[in-house]
Design an enzyme around this catalytic site. Structure first.
Site, short mmCIF file in Angstrom:
data_model
loop_
_atom_site.label_atom_id
_atom_site.label_comp_id
_atom_site.label_asym_id
_atom_site.label_seq_id
_atom_site.Cartn_x
_atom_site.Cartn_y
_atom_site.Cartn_z
N ASP A 29 37.09 34.68 37.88
CA ASP A 29 36.57 35.70 38.80
C ASP A 29 35.85 34.98 39.94
OD1 ASP A 29 34.84 37.76 40.01
OD2 ASP A 29 35.49 39.00 38.34
N HIS A 93 42.90 44.74 34.09
CA HIS A 93 42.38 43.40 33.79
C HIS A 93 41.24 43.49 32.80
CE1 HIS A 93 40.29 44.94 37.38
NE2 HIS A 93 39.21 44.30 36.95
#
Ligand code: AMP
Length: 132
Positions: A29, A93
């Site tokens: 991320d 996700h």
């Protein structure tokens, strides 16, 4: 229009890739809650996690499990926390977040700023641990 994650899978947008196979892709991320904060996605573009077909859904979790095991080996933490939000990117996700306490998985807190080198190093470490 393709989601930002589909663009990542296709290589149109760069990412700190950790692993991929024919159906799944894992990468860091870019606005991490903690060092090693990882996103695991199906390459198939479906907005909501619970709208995935059963096989893809189950296998995404198994793929995530391998990632979490590898993360535990190289990121000092109590355990790997899991979150599913999808409020920002409409492409299913799973967030895997190394945590030591509940605050570490508070998505409203300021995100970490890591250098390109740090991101690359963390992605490589997790990737290496996957292979071991
Ligand atoms: P959410 O859809 O609410 O689960 O949040 C999407 C997550 O994707 C956020 O934590 C973002 O920091 C992350 N994100 C968005 N764009 C990128 C990108 N290009 N590379 C890596 N992570 C991203």
């Amino acid at each position: 229009m393709a989601s930002i994650f589909t663009k990542i899978v296709k290589g149109d947008i760069p990412s700190y890739k950790i692993a991929e196979d024919e159906r799944f892709y894992a990468f860091l991320d870019i606005n991490p809650l903690a060092k090693g904060h990882t996103l695991v996605i199906p390459k198939k573009e479906v907005d909501k996690l619970f709208d995935l077909d059963d096989q893809t859904y189950a296998d995404l979790w198994l793929f995530s499990k391998k990632l979490a095991r590898a993360m535990e080996q190289v990121i000092p933490c109590e355990r790997i926390g899991v979150a599913v939000l999808g409020l920002e990117v409409p492409h299913a996700h799973i967030h895997l977040v190394p945590i030591n306490g509940i605050y570490d998985i508070d998505f409203s807190k300021p995100k970490l700023k890591l250098s390109n080198e740090e991101f690359k190093q963390i992605a490589q470490q997790i990737s290496d641990a996957l292979g071991s």
